[in-house]
Design an enzyme around this catalytic site. Sequence first.
Site, PDB file in Angstrom:
ATOM      1  N   GLU A 126    -101.047 -77.747 -52.910  1.00  0.00           N
ATOM      2  CA  GLU A 126    -100.410 -76.956 -53.966  1.00  0.00           C
ATOM      3  C   GLU A 126    -100.243 -75.478 -53.598  1.00  0.00           C
ATOM      4  OE1 GLU A 126    -101.879 -79.626 -57.819  1.00  0.00           O
ATOM      5  OE2 GLU A 126    -102.848 -77.705 -57.381  1.00  0.00           O
ATOM      6  N   ARG A 151     -83.312 -84.827 -60.418  1.00  0.00           N
ATOM      7  CA  ARG A 151     -84.242 -85.334 -59.409  1.00  0.00           C
ATOM      8  C   ARG A 151     -84.997 -84.111 -58.912  1.00  0.00           C
ATOM      9  NH1 ARG A 151     -85.587 -84.289 -53.760  1.00  0.00           N
ATOM     10  NH2 ARG A 151     -86.448 -86.227 -52.895  1.00  0.00           N
ATOM     11  N   ASP A 178     -87.587 -82.207 -56.349  1.00  0.00           N
ATOM     12  CA  ASP A 178     -88.114 -82.252 -54.993  1.00  0.00           C
ATOM     13  C   ASP A 178     -89.580 -81.799 -54.935  1.00  0.00           C
ATOM     14  OD1 ASP A 178     -87.454 -82.573 -52.105  1.00  0.00           O
ATOM     15  OD2 ASP A 178     -87.936 -80.441 -52.015  1.00  0.00           O
ATOM     16  N   GLU A 181     -90.033 -86.514 -56.794  1.00  0.00           N
ATOM     17  CA  GLU A 181     -90.307 -87.053 -55.467  1.00  0.00           C
ATOM     18  C   GLU A 181     -91.770 -86.835 -55.089  1.00  0.00           C
ATOM     19  OE1 GLU A 181     -89.518 -86.044 -50.787  1.00  0.00           O
ATOM     20  OE2 GLU A 181     -89.749 -84.526 -52.354  1.00  0.00           O
ATOM     21  N   ASP A 230     -84.588 -89.302 -46.748  1.00  0.00           N
ATOM     22  CA  ASP A 230     -85.814 -88.864 -46.081  1.00  0.00           C
ATOM     23  C   ASP A 230     -86.425 -89.915 -45.161  1.00  0.00           C
ATOM     24  OD1 ASP A 230     -85.947 -86.267 -47.129  1.00  0.00           O
ATOM     25  OD2 ASP A 230     -86.806 -86.992 -49.010  1.00  0.00           O
TER      26      ASP A 230
END
Length: 465
Positions: free
Chosen positions: A170, A208, A210, A234, A301
């Site tokens: 994080e 969406r 990321d 994701e 990906d």
Amino acid sequence: MKRTLLVLAFSLLLASSFAAHSTEEWKSRTVYQVITDRFARTDGKVTTCTDLSAYCGGTFKGLEDNLDYIQSMGFDSIWISPVPENFGNDYHGYAALNWYKINPYFGTADEFKSMVSAMHKRDMWLMLDVVANHVAYIDMEFEKVSPFNKEEHYHTKCQINNWEDENEVEYCRLSNLPDLNQDNSFVRENLINWVKWVIKEFDVDGLRIDTVPEVKRQFWKEYTEAADCYAVGEIFNSNVDYLASYQGPLPAVLQYATFFTARDVFSNPETSMYELRTMFNEIQEKFPDPTVLGTFADNHDNARFLSFNSNLKRYQNYIVLNFFQEGIPIVYYGTEQEFNGGNDPECRETMWGHMDTQSKMYNFISQMVHARKNFKVWEAQQVERFVNDEIYAFSRGEVLVITTNEDKKTEVTITYIPETYSEGETLVNIFDESDTVTVSNGSIDISVNDGHVKVYVPQTATVSE
């Protein structure tokens, strides 16, 4: 009074036409994923792109001009790349320099709006890819970024080395991308204000998101509540417990558990189909709501399935399982043309010159998408009907899916059939009208031939359509 009511009604209609769509509303949608730079050019040229690590020329206008190609397969939603201006040759959109400036390689803000408007006229929704974790590859030259142009807007420079350490994930950098500090009030407020702005300004329908694990869960809760629409995040991880921990802070996540497990099962015949039972049981047990997860077989990906396994029948089984399981299905562009690119950037091929609406897989995908719509499978629970080492069967309402990872001929009898099937009823395979079975004594005899996937539906329903 009448005039006042008419004005009010018009205002409400106008407001609703520019409202992003809820998670519940997205359940009925099927999503076609594109990389904006790779789908279609404004000039319509089909020149080969010689460097897939840089811009190839795809634009908003090119996408708008080719909506027929997508819609004819039955898709009613499109996921596009992030739109802010990016750094250097970062065609993919994940390296923002200026949040409020549209990437000029893709087109102008007006061209973006024109594309969205054209989609909405067709009842097609836009899923916009967004990033709130990091900025472009500017290292410590923060003044290059707008609006996050000060060192205090970022976490102290460090690299993610241990993905098991949540604090490190994080607070540190992914691939040396400067990591935004969402605990900073300026950063937090501007990220949230930007997502509200982009949704309203460009009439976005869903998101969406990321790099989700790289940001604290609490921020995502605030971010998605501000967005007030369906958002799927994701999380590049196969652990169901870990994935499920983010559904709540986010409405949904991409279903990487199914992606990894099913990819292994269908690429390796020695792997038992019981692995699918174990996986689906765990998903049902641990996810708050599996019906809204983003399901997929390939994406930008990962190396495409056909890059390491050229067996098209196995690929079709894999696609169908991911498409008809509970969730909102996403199909990566080029799947319908048997693209087989390897690891990034090879899996990010250019689409121009390959839009063959008569190809075998284009027809296959179209049949699959239309069956999901016609039988409204999102309204029905996923129920396992049969499993052994070579076959996994499940139903969604009136739709019965038979998948296999073997190429040999196998005969099975399914005794646990959907309650909607009646004695003597004939079912037909959507991929082969000559393949029919009849309900007899409360069961169905299925012949799995040479590894072909089967999706059976009531024959009377196909006739009435």
